[in-house]
Motif scaffolding. Structure first.
Motif, mmCIF file in Angstrom:
data_model
loop_
_atom_site.group_PDB
_atom_site.id
_atom_site.type_symbol
_atom_site.label_atom_id
_atom_site.label_comp_id
_atom_site.label_asym_id
_atom_site.label_seq_id
_atom_site.Cartn_x
_atom_site.Cartn_y
_atom_site.Cartn_z
ATOM 1 N N THR A 42 -1.663 -15.451 7.721
ATOM 2 C CA THR A 42 -2.375 -14.373 7.031
ATOM 3 C C THR A 42 -1.466 -13.636 6.045
ATOM 4 O O THR A 42 -1.947 -12.997 5.116
ATOM 5 C CB THR A 42 -2.911 -13.352 8.051
ATOM 6 N N LYS A 43 -0.144 -13.719 6.280
ATOM 7 C CA LYS A 43 0.810 -13.000 5.418
ATOM 8 C C LYS A 43 1.025 -13.686 4.087
ATOM 9 O O LYS A 43 1.405 -13.057 3.102
ATOM 10 C CB LYS A 43 2.193 -12.944 6.107
ATOM 11 N N SER A 44 0.861 -15.019 4.074
ATOM 12 C CA SER A 44 1.213 -15.761 2.861
ATOM 13 C C SER A 44 -0.015 -16.152 2.057
ATOM 14 O O SER A 44 0.086 -16.906 1.088
ATOM 15 C CB SER A 44 2.030 -17.005 3.240
ATOM 16 N N ASP A 45 -1.175 -15.629 2.432
ATOM 17 C CA ASP A 45 -2.405 -15.929 1.706
ATOM 18 C C ASP A 45 -2.785 -14.733 0.830
ATOM 19 O O ASP A 45 -2.899 -13.607 1.324
ATOM 20 C CB ASP A 45 -3.531 -16.233 2.702
ATOM 21 N N GLY A 46 -2.997 -14.982 -0.442
ATOM 22 C CA GLY A 46 -3.239 -13.902 -1.396
ATOM 23 C C GLY A 46 -4.537 -13.151 -1.171
ATOM 24 O O GLY A 46 -4.664 -11.991 -1.563
ATOM 25 N N ASP A 47 -5.512 -13.796 -0.539
ATOM 26 C CA ASP A 47 -6.775 -13.100 -0.254
ATOM 27 C C ASP A 47 -6.677 -12.233 0.991
ATOM 28 O O ASP A 47 -7.520 -11.359 1.207
ATOM 29 C CB ASP A 47 -7.907 -14.115 0.002
ATOM 30 N N THR A 48 -5.686 -12.496 1.843
ATOM 31 C CA THR A 48 -5.688 -11.922 3.191
ATOM 32 C C THR A 48 -4.549 -10.935 3.402
ATOM 33 O O THR A 48 -4.687 -9.986 4.176
ATOM 34 C CB THR A 48 -5.632 -13.064 4.239
ATOM 35 N N LEU A 49 -3.411 -11.120 2.737
ATOM 36 C CA LEU A 49 -2.373 -10.085 2.719
ATOM 37 C C LEU A 49 -2.922 -8.925 1.889
ATOM 38 O O LEU A 49 -3.276 -9.110 0.716
ATOM 39 C CB LEU A 49 -1.088 -10.610 2.074
ATOM 40 N N ILE A 50 -3.019 -7.747 2.495
ATOM 41 C CA ILE A 50 -3.577 -6.599 1.777
ATOM 42 C C ILE A 50 -2.449 -5.929 1.011
ATOM 43 O O ILE A 50 -1.686 -5.132 1.557
ATOM 44 C CB ILE A 50 -4.314 -5.653 2.740
ATOM 45 N N ALA A 51 -2.337 -6.320 -0.243
ATOM 46 C CA ALA A 51 -1.286 -5.800 -1.120
ATOM 47 C C ALA A 51 -1.860 -4.626 -1.894
ATOM 48 O O ALA A 51 -2.953 -4.719 -2.448
ATOM 49 C CB ALA A 51 -0.825 -6.896 -2.075
ATOM 50 N N MET A 52 -1.135 -3.526 -1.942
ATOM 51 C CA MET A 52 -1.690 -2.315 -2.535
ATOM 52 C C MET A 52 -0.563 -1.400 -2.988
ATOM 53 O O MET A 52 0.588 -1.620 -2.629
ATOM 54 C CB MET A 52 -2.596 -1.612 -1.515
ATOM 55 N N ASN A 53 -0.915 -0.390 -3.770
ATOM 56 C CA ASN A 53 0.077 0.552 -4.269
ATOM 57 C C ASN A 53 -0.270 1.959 -3.796
ATOM 58 O O ASN A 53 -1.452 2.309 -3.670
ATOM 59 C CB ASN A 53 0.109 0.537 -5.801
ATOM 60 N N VAL A 54 0.780 2.754 -3.579
ATOM 61 C CA VAL A 54 0.562 4.141 -3.158
ATOM 62 C C VAL A 54 -0.310 4.848 -4.202
ATOM 63 O O VAL A 54 -0.109 4.679 -5.408
ATOM 64 C CB VAL A 54 1.911 4.865 -2.980
ATOM 65 N N GLY A 55 -1.281 5.596 -3.725
ATOM 66 C CA GLY A 55 -2.184 6.332 -4.603
ATOM 67 C C GLY A 55 -3.510 5.635 -4.840
ATOM 68 O O GLY A 55 -4.451 6.255 -5.322
ATOM 69 N N GLU A 56 -3.557 4.349 -4.511
ATOM 70 C CA GLU A 56 -4.813 3.618 -4.726
ATOM 71 C C GLU A 56 -5.787 3.846 -3.569
ATOM 72 O O GLU A 56 -5.401 4.234 -2.477
ATOM 73 C CB GLU A 56 -4.532 2.111 -4.839
ATOM 74 N N ASN A 57 -7.063 3.543 -3.865
ATOM 75 C CA ASN A 57 -8.086 3.442 -2.828
ATOM 76 C C ASN A 57 -8.461 1.979 -2.712
ATOM 77 O O ASN A 57 -8.852 1.349 -3.695
ATOM 78 C CB ASN A 57 -9.323 4.265 -3.199
ATOM 79 N N VAL A 58 -8.323 1.452 -1.504
ATOM 80 C CA VAL A 58 -8.540 0.025 -1.289
ATOM 81 C C VAL A 58 -9.768 -0.161 -0.400
ATOM 82 O O VAL A 58 -9.843 0.423 0.691
ATOM 83 C CB VAL A 58 -7.308 -0.617 -0.626
ATOM 84 N N ALA A 59 -10.732 -0.935 -0.901
ATOM 85 C CA ALA A 59 -11.918 -1.243 -0.093
ATOM 86 C C ALA A 59 -11.600 -2.439 0.788
ATOM 87 O O ALA A 59 -11.058 -3.442 0.317
ATOM 88 C CB ALA A 59 -13.107 -1.553 -0.993
ATOM 89 N N ILE A 60 -11.912 -2.309 2.071
ATOM 90 C CA ILE A 60 -11.705 -3.400 3.026
ATOM 91 C C ILE A 60 -13.033 -3.630 3.733
ATOM 92 O O ILE A 60 -13.606 -2.710 4.315
ATOM 93 C CB ILE A 60 -10.579 -3.060 4.018
ATOM 94 N N ARG A 61 -13.501 -4.865 3.611
ATOM 95 C CA ARG A 61 -14.773 -5.236 4.239
ATOM 96 C C ARG A 61 -14.456 -5.955 5.536
ATOM 97 O O ARG A 61 -13.975 -7.085 5.514
ATOM 98 C CB ARG A 61 -15.567 -6.148 3.296
ATOM 99 N N LEU A 62 -14.700 -5.284 6.653
ATOM 100 C CA LEU A 62 -14.456 -5.855 7.979
ATOM 101 C C LEU A 62 -15.751 -6.529 8.411
ATOM 102 O O LEU A 62 -16.760 -5.866 8.644
ATOM 103 C CB LEU A 62 -14.063 -4.749 8.967
ATOM 104 N N MET A 63 -15.734 -7.855 8.477
ATOM 105 C CA MET A 63 -16.969 -8.616 8.676
ATOM 106 C C MET A 63 -16.826 -9.466 9.929
ATOM 107 O O MET A 63 -15.941 -10.313 10.023
ATOM 108 C CB MET A 63 -17.225 -9.490 7.447
#
Ligand SMILES: [Cu+2]
Ligand SMILES: [Cu+2]
Lengths: 321, 313
Positions: free
Chosen positions: B207-228
């Protein structure tokens, strides 16, 4: 290394609490792997737990730790074997998060034990330091070989008291209470309690005992940290800390109660309920107004992980004094 | 004493380019979309090198997040011409849970064309329901994300905006069931207790090396996460490092318990959250049904094997 208290001298039950606690703010615990609890059918199982270092530790779950909103808290863990403290819900910085792969672990490398090969040992003690955030109910637990260490009871409850120092309000400006309980939920699969490390013995989890605060069955009726008693009309706070692996439904014997906070945050509006679903890792603060008279039976129904069937129930009393 | 200072991770202190859902290009208006899904058996290699016989919906012209063999990103109002080809040995259907979008049972070897209009913006699970519990337990499920009609980066029109979004599609397998189905044996689903767990088809550390699944983000952003929840058990998902705002549960806005670090994702549920990135670091997001972080009871790598996603900022 931070200052630390001496041998549990701060542990008391005082004020409106029904439980022993450590703190405020500066606490020392030791990882203990020599505990045991006696279950109501006479079975004894080994436990691992965070001890506060004095005789009379409850050997399932660590002490309730109290810190004060806005203060710098220092929790020192001593351990020779690999263990950590994860400050669940306190949103601490990475260095104090207690995850071996990203924050290191306390203890010496011990081969296969703990499954921490390749990660950083912090030595045999470490002081977890954080600024206590919003007043409320939090969890702490070991994050080394978590699947086993957590089930062995390396977990506990952290209460962040409001900045004002009030011991009878949940948060400053929030609701007040006359008596306070912490209910830590948990289950035991005895076959897991003979393991040293996760593996072939921990493929599937089949709990056989259903606990609150480390006691089960008929013992739940006479445990003063569990059985609720208070005069008519008084407000009782119950901090529900879900440290089991099963979804659970809490009921107060048909009495309605107000859900006022979850995961250390007030709800926008209190919710009045007669039953509350609580999933592993969640915390809820509920307020019960004692009825005029009588005895009621509060229940925690533990469900299978499909959420379909009750697999065990913890029952205790609510007694109007 | 600065023990803390030397604990760095290669994930820390790095600004991430805008990325996000990589399933399909973003469009600004509804269109007609042709999609084919093939229901088929496959051998899936798990993170511990064990192989399971699974069922899956395979999109021959695309893929879903991670290693999921399908996944849909639609715009509200899209006209979808969906062809389902059943290459399994028993009847199946295609159902979008929580909607009336459903095919009749499709017999082995047959195909069926279903035309539907993409429903209201939100996160949906599609799956087979003709085989009851076994459909999802064998893996016959996938994510459908519907974006708002105005093409905005919001969870729904007028709803909360995000800087990037991730789909976290949760599944579980009990290898005893997979073996019984592969061998034509029988299995009592009351005994179902999984021993493998995947996010977007992957287990930690993959999960760490997959670009769709590692949640990469920057301080100050709002990140939508869809838990399905595309699986068969509850997933109490715990965020280290952050509280999140719970926006909706099965497309219904949540107003009662909104500020959480542990979110129950029940069977058949989709929970959309917004994570305000208030601090930098590398933190896990994992199920607090802790057996779910292992693979067949074991930690590989050595910390993990199941439902652990890393958040990195
Ligand atoms: Cu431990
Ligand atoms: Cu936790």
């Amino acid at each position: 290394m931070g200052r630390r208290n001496n041998g549990g001298g701060t542990t008391t039950t005082s004020g409106v609490r029904t439980f022993a606690f450590e703190g405020p703010d500066i606490v020392t615990v030791r990882a203990r792997m020599d505990g045991s609890i006696n279950l109501s059918d006479g079975t004894s199982v080994r436990t691992w737990y965070f001890g506060s270092g004095f005789n009379g530790d409850r050997q399932w779950g660590g002490p309730v730790i109290e810190v004060t909103e806005g203060n710098i808290a220092e929790i020192t863990l001593f351990s020779g074997m690999p263990h950590t403290i994860h400050l669940h819900g306190l949103d601490v910085d990475q260095a104090n998060d207690g995850v071996p792969s990203t924050s290191g672990y306390v203890g010496r490398p011990m081969g296969n034990f703990g499954r921490v090969d390749g990660y950083t040992s912090l030595g045999t003690s470490y002081t977890y330091t954080f600024k206590a955030p919003h007043a409320g109910t939090y969890q702490y637990h070991c994050h080394v070989d978590t699947v086993l260490h957590y089930e062995m009871s390396m977990f506990g409850t952290i209460i962040v008291r409001p900045a004002s120092g009030s011991l009878t309000t949940i948060w400053d400006g929030g609701p007040s209470f006359d008596k306070e309980y912490v209910w830590q939920l948990g289950t035991v699969d005895p076959s897991w309690h003979t393991q040293r490390v996760s593996g072939a013995g921990t493929v599937r989890y089949n709990p056989k005992y259903f606990l609150i605060n480390g006691v089960d069955g008929s013992n739940l009726f006479n445990d003063s940290t569990v059985a609720i008693s208070a005069p008519a009309g008084q407000t009782v706070l119950i901090r529900l800390n879900q440290t089991s692996y099963q979804p659970a439904v809490v009921k107060m014997g048909g009495l309605s109660f107000d859900v006022v906070a979850s995961d250390g945050r007030p709800l926008p509006q209190p919710l009045t309920k007669t039953s509350l679903y609580i999933s592993p890792g969640e915390r809820y603060d509920i307020l019960l107004t004692m009825p005029a008279s009588g005895t009621y039976y509060a229940t925690v129904d533990y469900y299978d992980i499909k959420g379909r069937n009750v697999i065990g129930t913890a029952v205790t009393t609510i007694t109007v004094l | 004493m600065n023990r803390r200072d030397f604990i760095k991770t290669s994930l820390g202190a790095m600004a991430f380019m805008a990325s996000g859902l990589t399933l399909a290009p973003k469009r600004a208006s509804a269109a007609t979309v042709d999609i084919t899904l093939i229901a088929e058996g496959a051998q899936k290699t798990m993170v511990d090198e064990n192989t399971l016989y699974v069922w899956q919906f395979t999109d021959p012209n695309g893929k879903g997040p991670g290693v999921l063999p399908s996944g849909m990103v639609l715009l509200e109002g899209d006209t979808v011409n969906l062809t389902i080809q059943n290459n399994l040995d028993r009847p199946i259907n295609f159902t979008v849970e929580g909607t009336s979008i459903q095919t009749p049972n499709i017999n082995p070897g047959d195909s069926y064309l279903l035309t539907f209009t993409a429903p209201a913006a939100g996160s949906y699970v599609y799956c087979d329901t003709a085989n009851g519990f076994i459909g999802k337990a064998m893996g016959l499920a996938g994510p459908m994300v519907v974006m708002p009609a105005d093409g905005s980066s919001t969870l729904y029109q007028g709803g909360p905006a995000f800087d990037r979004q991730y789909t976290i599609f949760l599944q579980d397998y009990d290898d005893r069931l997979n073996a019984a189905i592969a061998n034509g044996g029988t299995y009592n689903i009351d005994d179902y207790l999984p021993n493998y767990y995947t996010v977007n088809g992957l287990s930690y550390p993959d999960t760490k090396s997959d670009g769709d699944t590692l949640i990469a983000m920057n301080v100050g952003e709002n990140v939508a996460i869809r838990l399905m929840n595309g699986g068969t058990i509850i997933y109490p998902m715990h965020f280290h490092g952050y509280h999140v705002n719970v926006i909706s549960r099965n497309r219904t806005p949540v107003t009662d318990v909104i500020d959480k670090d542990t979110i129950n994702v029940g069977v058949g549920e989709c929970v959309d959250v917004i994570l305000p990135v208030i601090q930098a670091g590398a933190y896990p997001l994992h199920t607090h049904y802790v057996p779910g972080v292992t693979a067949n009871g074991v930690y590989v790598n050595p910390y993990g094997g199941g439902l652990i996603v890393m958040l990195a900022s």
